[in-house]
Enzyme design. Sequence first.
Site, PDB file in Angstrom:
ATOM      1  N   HIS A 102       1.066  -1.378   0.094  1.00  0.00           N
ATOM      2  CA  HIS A 102       0.089   0.041   0.038  1.00  0.00           C
ATOM      3  C   HIS A 102       0.668   1.280   0.034  1.00  0.00           C
ATOM      4  O   HIS A 102       1.668   1.401   0.579  1.00  0.00           O
ATOM      5  CB  HIS A 102      -1.027   0.010   1.131  1.00  0.00           C
ATOM      6  CG  HIS A 102      -0.267  -0.051   2.467  1.00  0.00           C
ATOM      7  ND1 HIS A 102       0.318   1.014   2.977  1.00  0.00           N
ATOM      8  CD2 HIS A 102       0.073  -0.886   3.446  1.00  0.00           C
ATOM      9  CE1 HIS A 102       0.720   0.767   4.261  1.00  0.00           C
ATOM     10  NE2 HIS A 102       0.723  -0.290   4.248  1.00  0.00           N
ATOM     11  N   ASP A 103       0.460   2.163  -0.664  1.00  0.00           N
ATOM     12  CA  ASP A 103       0.999   3.604  -1.056  1.00  0.00           C
ATOM     13  C   ASP A 103       2.465   3.568  -1.398  1.00  0.00           C
ATOM     14  O   ASP A 103       3.044   4.608  -1.085  1.00  0.00           O
ATOM     15  CB  ASP A 103       0.902   4.191   0.551  1.00  0.00           C
ATOM     16  CG  ASP A 103      -0.633   4.182   1.000  1.00  0.00           C
ATOM     17  OD1 ASP A 103      -1.242   5.271   0.403  1.00  0.00           O
ATOM     18  OD2 ASP A 103      -0.982   3.447   1.769  1.00  0.00           O
TER      19      ASP A 103
ATOM     20  N   GLY B 122       5.089  -0.924   2.814  1.00  0.00           N
ATOM     21  CA  GLY B 122       4.413   0.255   2.513  1.00  0.00           C
ATOM     22  C   GLY B 122       5.016   1.542   2.304  1.00  0.00           C
ATOM     23  O   GLY B 122       5.963   1.650   3.094  1.00  0.00           O
TER      24      GLY B 122
END
Length: 262
Positions: free
Chosen positions: A121-122, A139
């Site tokens: 994520h991200d 992340g």
Amino acid sequence: MTLIHSTAIVDPQAELDPTVSVGPYAVIGPHVRVGAGTTIAAHAVIEGRTTIGRDNRIFQFASLGAVPQDKKYAGEPTELVIGDRNTIREFCTFNIGVPGAGGVTRVGNDNWIMAYTHIAHDCRIDDHTTLANNTTLAGHVHLADWVTVGGLTGIHQFVSVGAHAMLGFASAVSQDVPPFMLVDGNPLAVHGFNVVGLRRRDFSPARIAAVKQMHRLLYRQGKTLNEARTAIEALAAEMPEAASDIAMMSEFLAGATRGIAR
């Protein structure tokens, strides 16, 4: 002639350009958008709020847009955005973002992403990167343009890797890697700069000389990081042809949050 195989499951709300090809048993969710010329092979699963650009090749068994592996995630409408002309090989897993950090996982253009790569994520992957098999990104990782990552390499959350850097096979990357550098190992060590990559990208001799000098200032003259930064900034007047490369290095060092690989 339809380009969507009869066994594929494509939600009626998904937005696929008419030229998109979808292979057998692929599954595409309702919030997915896919641009012209992209091919999605057998058994791939694309879900979540995922936007994919033009002329990508997504191989069999890839999983794109699944919820992040983050216990704080509670179903918020975050995203995965993929650009154009990327190759995404078998068993790759790209997750959507989490709230509070932008909520978007981004992959740019013209990236070559080999099998079993995980992009958490991200993360932000810029353009022209090469990620070899089993690359694992935690992340919030940022890979700048033209980064090369060797197979079986793990990158810690929030790490940034500068443009044109090369990370060797089976490396453990827990600190920021400055642009142009050649690193590998566990613990991670700097072994020079990516001269072969720079020559392949048509860097002039003057620009390569400037990168060599920046490497010396950072790693070969016993300077503190602040001393090296000051000396690197002064190079711009001496080596005007490499001013943009020097500025990029200076900006990276000023923004490093995890310390740099030294």
